[in-house]
Scaffold this motif. Structure first.
Motif, PDB file in Angstrom:
ATOM      1  N   GLY A 481       0.811  -1.199   0.000  1.00 42.51           N
ATOM      2  CA  GLY A 481       0.000   0.000   0.000  1.00 42.51           C
ATOM      3  C   GLY A 481       0.847   1.252   0.000  1.00 42.51           C
ATOM      4  O   GLY A 481       2.048   1.225  -0.288  1.00 42.51           O
ATOM      5  N   VAL A 482       0.199   2.359   0.353  1.00 47.27           N
ATOM      6  CA  VAL A 482       0.851   3.661   0.306  1.00 47.27           C
ATOM      7  C   VAL A 482       0.257   4.542   1.395  1.00 47.27           C
ATOM      8  O   VAL A 482      -0.923   4.422   1.742  1.00 47.27           O
ATOM      9  N   THR A 483       1.071   5.408   1.955  1.00 40.34           N
ATOM     10  CA  THR A 483       0.567   6.365   2.939  1.00 40.34           C
ATOM     11  C   THR A 483      -0.351   7.359   2.238  1.00 40.34           C
ATOM     12  O   THR A 483      -0.170   7.681   1.067  1.00 40.34           O
ATOM     13  N   ASN A 484      -1.353   7.842   2.958  1.00 40.94           N
ATOM     14  CA  ASN A 484      -2.321   8.743   2.334  1.00 40.94           C
ATOM     15  C   ASN A 484      -2.195  10.161   2.881  1.00 40.94           C
ATOM     16  O   ASN A 484      -1.300  10.467   3.680  1.00 40.94           O
ATOM     17  N   SER A 488       0.379  12.841   5.218  1.00 36.89           N
ATOM     18  CA  SER A 488       0.980  14.013   4.576  1.00 36.89           C
ATOM     19  C   SER A 488       0.426  14.157   3.174  1.00 36.89           C
ATOM     20  O   SER A 488       0.241  13.161   2.458  1.00 36.89           O
ATOM     21  N   LYS A 489       0.145  15.406   2.767  1.00 32.69           N
ATOM     22  CA  LYS A 489      -0.289  15.677   1.407  1.00 32.69           C
ATOM     23  C   LYS A 489       0.889  15.882   0.455  1.00 32.69           C
ATOM     24  O   LYS A 489       0.704  15.931  -0.759  1.00 32.69           O
ATOM     25  N   ASN A 490       2.085  16.008   1.023  1.00 30.29           N
ATOM     26  CA  ASN A 490       3.255  16.339   0.209  1.00 30.29           C
ATOM     27  C   ASN A 490       4.347  15.283   0.266  1.00 30.29           C
ATOM     28  O   ASN A 490       5.428  15.486  -0.288  1.00 30.29           O
ATOM     29  N   PHE A 491       4.082  14.167   0.923  1.00 33.89           N
ATOM     30  CA  PHE A 491       5.088  13.109   1.028  1.00 33.89           C
ATOM     31  C   PHE A 491       4.364  11.776   1.116  1.00 33.89           C
ATOM     32  O   PHE A 491       3.303  11.676   1.729  1.00 33.89           O
ATOM     33  N   ARG A 492       4.919  10.751   0.482  1.00 32.55           N
ATOM     34  CA  ARG A 492       4.313   9.421   0.561  1.00 32.55           C
ATOM     35  C   ARG A 492       5.398   8.349   0.600  1.00 32.55           C
ATOM     36  O   ARG A 492       6.491   8.518   0.042  1.00 32.55           O
ATOM     37  N   ALA A 514       8.143  12.816  -2.955  1.00 32.26           N
ATOM     38  CA  ALA A 514       7.753  14.115  -2.401  1.00 32.26           C
ATOM     39  C   ALA A 514       7.109  14.952  -3.489  1.00 32.26           C
ATOM     40  O   ALA A 514       7.562  14.957  -4.641  1.00 32.26           O
ATOM     41  N   LYS A 515       6.035  15.656  -3.124  1.00 29.36           N
ATOM     42  CA  LYS A 515       5.353  16.528  -4.076  1.00 29.36           C
ATOM     43  C   LYS A 515       6.134  17.838  -4.177  1.00 29.36           C
ATOM     44  O   LYS A 515       6.395  18.493  -3.164  1.00 29.36           O
ATOM     45  N   ILE A 516       6.456  18.230  -5.413  1.00 35.07           N
ATOM     46  CA  ILE A 516       7.248  19.449  -5.603  1.00 35.07           C
ATOM     47  C   ILE A 516       6.469  20.536  -6.333  1.00 35.07           C
ATOM     48  O   ILE A 516       6.959  21.650  -6.462  1.00 35.07           O
ATOM     49  N   ASN A 517       5.250  20.197  -6.826  1.00 29.77           N
ATOM     50  CA  ASN A 517       4.403  21.196  -7.461  1.00 29.77           C
ATOM     51  C   ASN A 517       2.956  20.796  -7.263  1.00 29.77           C
ATOM     52  O   ASN A 517       2.538  19.735  -7.725  1.00 29.77           O
ATOM     53  N   ALA A 520       0.484  21.214 -10.708  1.00 30.63           N
ATOM     54  CA  ALA A 520       0.778  20.217 -11.742  1.00 30.63           C
ATOM     55  C   ALA A 520       0.841  18.809 -11.171  1.00 30.63           C
ATOM     56  O   ALA A 520       1.096  17.859 -11.913  1.00 30.63           O
ATOM     57  N   ASN A 521       0.599  18.668  -9.862  1.00 33.72           N
ATOM     58  CA  ASN A 521       0.646  17.360  -9.195  1.00 33.72           C
ATOM     59  C   ASN A 521       1.948  16.630  -9.532  1.00 33.72           C
ATOM     60  O   ASN A 521       1.952  15.469  -9.937  1.00 33.72           O
ATOM     61  N   SER A 522       3.071  17.325  -9.345  1.00 30.42           N
ATOM     62  CA  SER A 522       4.385  16.792  -9.697  1.00 30.42           C
ATOM     63  C   SER A 522       5.040  16.154  -8.482  1.00 30.42           C
ATOM     64  O   SER A 522       5.072  16.755  -7.398  1.00 30.42           O
ATOM     65  N   TRP A 523       5.559  14.930  -8.680  1.00 28.91           N
ATOM     66  CA  TRP A 523       6.212  14.183  -7.603  1.00 28.91           C
ATOM     67  C   TRP A 523       7.608  13.760  -8.053  1.00 28.91           C
ATOM     68  O   TRP A 523       7.811  13.392  -9.216  1.00 28.91           O
ATOM     69  N   LEU A 524       8.555  13.792  -7.111  1.00 30.83           N
ATOM     70  CA  LEU A 524       9.903  13.296  -7.333  1.00 30.83           C
ATOM     71  C   LEU A 524      10.136  12.155  -6.357  1.00 30.83           C
ATOM     72  O   LEU A 524       9.933  12.321  -5.142  1.00 30.83           O
ATOM     73  N   GLY A 525      10.523  10.964  -6.886  1.00 29.38           N
ATOM     74  CA  GLY A 525      10.630   9.817  -5.998  1.00 29.38           C
ATOM     75  C   GLY A 525      11.692   8.829  -6.420  1.00 29.38           C
ATOM     76  O   GLY A 525      12.352   8.979  -7.449  1.00 29.38           O
ATOM     77  N   PHE A 526      11.854   7.790  -5.586  1.00 24.19           N
ATOM     78  CA  PHE A 526      12.779   6.701  -5.872  1.00 24.19           C
ATOM     79  C   PHE A 526      12.180   5.415  -5.321  1.00 24.19           C
ATOM     80  O   PHE A 526      11.294   5.443  -4.454  1.00 24.19           O
ATOM     81  N   SER A 527      12.655   4.273  -5.828  1.00 21.54           N
ATOM     82  CA  SER A 527      12.158   2.988  -5.333  1.00 21.54           C
ATOM     83  C   SER A 527      13.170   1.889  -5.566  1.00 21.54           C
ATOM     84  O   SER A 527      14.033   1.991  -6.444  1.00 21.54           O
ATOM     85  N   TYR A 528      13.037   0.825  -4.770  1.00 25.76           N
ATOM     86  CA  TYR A 528      13.828  -0.395  -4.927  1.00 25.76           C
ATOM     87  C   TYR A 528      12.847  -1.550  -5.070  1.00 25.76           C
ATOM     88  O   TYR A 528      11.885  -1.665  -4.292  1.00 25.76           O
ATOM     89  N   THR A 529      13.070  -2.438  -6.065  1.00 26.64           N
ATOM     90  CA  THR A 529      12.146  -3.542  -6.325  1.00 26.64           C
ATOM     91  C   THR A 529      12.917  -4.826  -6.593  1.00 26.64           C
ATOM     92  O   THR A 529      13.922  -4.825  -7.317  1.00 26.64           O
ATOM     93  N   ASP A 530      12.419  -5.906  -6.005  1.00 27.89           N
ATOM     94  CA  ASP A 530      12.911  -7.255  -6.305  1.00 27.89           C
ATOM     95  C   ASP A 530      11.673  -8.102  -6.571  1.00 27.89           C
ATOM     96  O   ASP A 530      10.964  -8.501  -5.651  1.00 27.89           O
ATOM     97  N   ASP A 531      11.386  -8.371  -7.867  1.00 32.12           N
ATOM     98  CA  ASP A 531      10.134  -9.035  -8.217  1.00 32.12           C
ATOM     99  C   ASP A 531      10.294  -9.742  -9.557  1.00 32.12           C
ATOM    100  O   ASP A 531      11.401  -9.774 -10.128  1.00 32.12           O
ATOM    101  N   ILE A 532       9.199 -10.316 -10.070  1.00 33.59           N
ATOM    102  CA  ILE A 532       9.213 -10.976 -11.365  1.00 33.59           C
ATOM    103  C   ILE A 532       8.233 -10.282 -12.304  1.00 33.59           C
ATOM    104  O   ILE A 532       7.323  -9.583 -11.863  1.00 33.59           O
TER     105      ILE A 532
END
Length: 831
Positions: A481-484, A488-492, A514-517, A520-532
């Motif tokens: 899931g994801v935080t709502n 925070s409205k500006n971080f997830r 993190a929301k930066i605009n 324009a609903n602009s988000w800057l993010g990163f992720s790590y995934t180990d899946d198929i």
């Protein structure tokens, strides 16, 4: 989102102090006379509706009124004390009635043809280079308490030796008691409208909804009726009809001259129109008032009758300097029509009960039979030819940040009618009920569930991650899931963890953004995934996958690859009418099947890929709303376009291959007035350079390799090739085309209503250097692939059956191997 039930009672004014109503009929046949003219002694002009009924509301006493109809003798009626309903009968004129009617039809057609020729000269959006005005809108869902029986009924249940047991039915009593005090729902809105460069933009200055501190954007943006009567397509309740004054209208409509009346001191022809071919339940009909001098529309009444009876009225003011009629008042109204099923719109917020019970006997009237919806627009402060530039013109609607915080003094200066006690009580009582029953929390919860999330405090549990199945992992169990916005409205923070019962391996992902605009609903993010992931599958990162309780296609997939990736991304709606994702990723790829890639005589059984990717979706014909919290697509129009470009980054971060990938998709839908729908899909991809099989194209096959047709029965996919076997074809360049046509559902029995869909799919493709891919036997699509089929969806409780046949150059030798039979399931959540 076509999605709330709207209702209406024809011509009821809630603020009027004097009210009369009645019905107009022909004396001999007792048939009702639609659109008869009713004129009161105090200057009010009205007409009867398509059923011959009329209602007039006045702030002053009505002493008398006249009723006239072409070909009939006019009558004058004196209004007597305590008599408010009139059953009126007109007698036909005996002098050449048939000839008069024919003459009037010919005259009406001549008038309409002149109106069509001159419409560009009379259309304010063509005559005026720019204009602006303000609009006050009031929408009410209510019922007329006088029309409801307040009797408490006793319903016999069972007899005993001691006597009889009765069940009390107080539904109508409670309903009448409620609507006598307040309305069921109401909302107000004040907007600034600007027109320039052939575009009309609405800026909402203030808005409020009873029971909701922050109004629903979906209701605010709902388009009930067209602004202009001159548009080629007239829109009524999000359905477009050919306008009665479109260029080709005379081929589609019959016209009849009813009368001549005075509007704003100018004489107008009163012309009735009705679709030639459409039934009463499908066609548009109504009355056009045409100015006798300039042949402009001075008033219009548009109606459709069916499961819902809907009408829209347009009133205009004559502007002598420009010699045009400008819209100043619009009303939109809905009541329940005739239907044998319950009707739900807006997720069941408002509901109409069906007319027929399971035993096919007439049933007692329910509260929903009395409910109506009325929306009224008052246009004022009209400014013409003032060249004020429109800010953010790519938004059809924009909401001011403080639009939800207006006090009572703001509304008092804009309300055009005095408000009654019921109107005042609706706000206070619904606000109180909303707090008591936690409407805001329920609304928050409902919106999340529709999108596939279960809110638990500040965390939204992703329902899609809990359970799934495929032929490699077996049962896949997980949580994610994801935080709502409550956190925070500006971080997830988002992520998931899953386990496959068949492969016995844990997978997962974790990321943050993190929301930066805001706008324009602009988000800057990163992720790590180990899946198929399925090999050679095509996915557009920008596309939002609709929530499904199940996804049937992956059930039979056996060939996957494992990827361990780090990714940074930027997502935004900064470009008008476009959503985009920009990312840089580094992934370690390990095929989970027998495969090796041998480019330039160098063998790879696992490899590293470092790529940059941009994925965007462009909706040039859709309408968008700018809200204080972001952008919303308020009216989806087609075609829509998706683009994706992926580029390897040389030898950055141990990247093994140099390649480029270009992907494109466009979709088109056309809905017809009779409920049918045609859908088109075109998709293509091109990969050049050294691209392993895992990242090529398989054109979405969905057939398993079994001996008999019965053994191959599985669930069908949405846009997959049902007769194409898994891993049968691979391509580095391909294109596919799909056409679907869905007919109306046919009622065979009360709960058996299948939907017939005809489908054809075709694909072409090729693969450069197929000898470099070792381990799998496969073919290419250079000769093309063709299949067609029939879907019978929703036969019973959502279950359906589909059959497809494979033909053309890739047809198989055994006839039965070209046939695929699949099950389908459509879950109707009522949204």
């Amino acid at each position: 989102m076509k999605h709330f039930l709207l209702l209406f009672l024809f011509s009821i004014s809630l603020q009027a102090q004097f009210h009369i109503s009645g019905i107009v009929k022909e004396s001999g046949s007792n048939k009702t006379l639609p659109f008869a003219t009713i004129s009161t002694n105090n200057g009010i002009n009205s007409i009867s509706d398509v059923d011959g009924k009329f209602e007039i509301n006045s702030k002053t006493t009505i002493v008398s009124f006249t009723v006239s109809y072409i070909g009939y003798n006019k009558i004058k009626v004196e209004v007597q004390k305590n008599k408010l309903f009139f059953n009126l009968k007109l007698t036909p004129k005996t002098d050449r009635l048939n000839e008069i009617i024919i003459s009037n039809e010919n005259t009406a057609l001549s008038i309409i043809k002149k109106t069509i020729v001159l419409k560009n000269n009379n259309d304010p959006q063509k005559r005026l280079s720019n204009f602006a005005f303000k609009n006050y809108n009031k929408l009410i869902v209510s019922a007329n308490p006088d029309s409801i029986s307040g009797q408490i009924d006793s319903v016999f249940v069972r007899k005993y030796k001691q006597g009889a047991l009765y069940k009390i039915d107080s539904t109508n009593y409670k309903f009448k008691n409620t609507v006598s005090k307040r309305h069921l729902f109401q909302t107000e809105k004040v907007s600034q409208h600007q027109f320039s460069n052939n575009q009309l933009k609405e800026t909402i200055l203030g808005t409020k909804m009873a029971g909701l501190k922050q109004p629903l954007y979906e209701i605010i943006a709902f388009n009930l009726q067209s602004f202009s009567i001159y548009d080629p397509k007239y829109e009524l309740f999000e359905t477009k009809y050919n306008s009665p004054i479109a260029d080709d209208a005379v081929k589609e409509y019959n016209y009849k001259l009813l009368d001549t009346v005075a509007i704003n001191g100018r004489s107008s022809y009163m012309i009735y129109f009705k679709n030639k071919k459409k039934s009463k339940a499908k066609g548009l009909e109504g009355v056009l008032y045409i100015d006798q001098n300039n042949f402009a529309v001075s008033k219009a009444i548009m109606r459709i009758r069916g499961l819902l009876n809907i009408s829209g009225t347009h009133e205009f003011e004559y502007l002598p300097e420009e010699n045009i009629w400008f819209p100043v008042h619009k009303t939109f109204q809905i009541i329940k029509g005739h239907n044998d099923d319950d009707i739900n719109i807006f997720g069941g917020t408002i509901q109409f009960d069906g007319d027929i019970e399971q035993d096919f006997k007439s049933r007692k009237k329910q509260p929903s039979d009395y409910i109506y919806l009325r929306s009224e627009n008052h246009i004022f402060d009209i400014q013409k030819n003032k060249n004020t530039p429109i800010e953010n013109p790519y938004f059809t609607v924009e909401i001011n940040k403080n639009a939800f915080d207006k006090d009572e003094s703001f509304w008092e200066q804009y309300r055009k009618d005095s408000i009654d006690i019921r109107f005042k009580k609706t706000y206070s009582e619904l606000d109180s009920i909303a707090i008591k029953k936690k409407f805001a929390n329920r609304l928050f919860f409902g919106k999340k569930i529709i999108n596939g999330y279960l809110p638990i405090g500040f965390f939204d549990l992703d329902l899609r991650k809990i359970f799934s199945y495929n032929n490699y992992e077996g049962f896949r169990l997980g949580l994610g899931g994801v935080t709502n916005e409550r956190l925070s409205k500006n971080f997830r923070v988002e992520g998931y963890y899953a386990y496959g019962t068949k492969d016995g391996i844990f997978k997962g992902s974790i990321g943050a953004a993190a929301k930066i605009n805001q706008q324009a609903n602009s988000w800057l993010g990163f992720s790590y995934t180990d899946d198929i992931r399925e090999i050679a599958s095509t996915s557009f990162s920008i596309e939002k996958k609709p929530y499904k309780i199940y996804d049937p296609r992956p059930i039979n997939i056996s060939t996957f690859y494992n990827y361990i990736s780090w990714k940074s991304y930027f997502e935004s709606k900064l470009i008008p009418k476009t959503e985009s994702i920009w990312e840089i990723a580094q992934a370690e790829i390990q095929p989970k099947f027998n495969y090796a890639f041998n480019p330039k005589n160098q063998l790879y059984t696992h490899y590293t890929m470092t790529t940059a990717m941009v994925s965007l979706q462009w909706s040039p014909f859709s309408d968008f709303m700018q809200t204080p919290t972001g952008q919303i697509e308020i009216e989806k129009r087609f075609p829509k376009f998706s683009f994706q470009y992926t580029q390897s980054l040389g030898r950055v971060l141990n990247n093994d291959f140099d390649f480029s990938k270009f992907d494109f998709k466009t979709e088109y839908e056309k809905k017809y007035l009779n409920g049918q729908k045609t859908s088109l899909l075109f998709q293509a991809g091109y990969a050049l350079g050294d691209v392993p099989l895992t990242h090529l194209y398989n054109t979405s096959p969905n057939n398993i390799t079994k001996e008999t047709i019965i053994q191959r029965i599985t669930f069908g996919g949405k846009n997959s090739f049902e007769t194409m076997f898994f891993n049968e074809f691979f391509s580095n360049k391909y294109s596919l085309f799909q056409i679907k046509h869905a007919f109306n559902r046919v009622t065979l029995f009360k709960k058996v209503k299948p939907s017939l869909v005809l489908v054809s799919r075709m694909a072409w493709g090729d693969l450069d250097n197929p000898e470099e891919h070792l381990g799998l036997n496969f073919k290419t699509l250079n000769r093309g692939y063709f299949e067609s089929g029939i879907e019978l969806n929703q036969i019973f409780n959502g279950l359906g059956l589909t059959t497809f046949f494979r033909y053309g150059p890739n047809q198989l030798a055994k006839f039965e191997d070209n046939i695929a039979i699949k099950l389908s399931y459509v879950l109707n959540l009522g949204f």
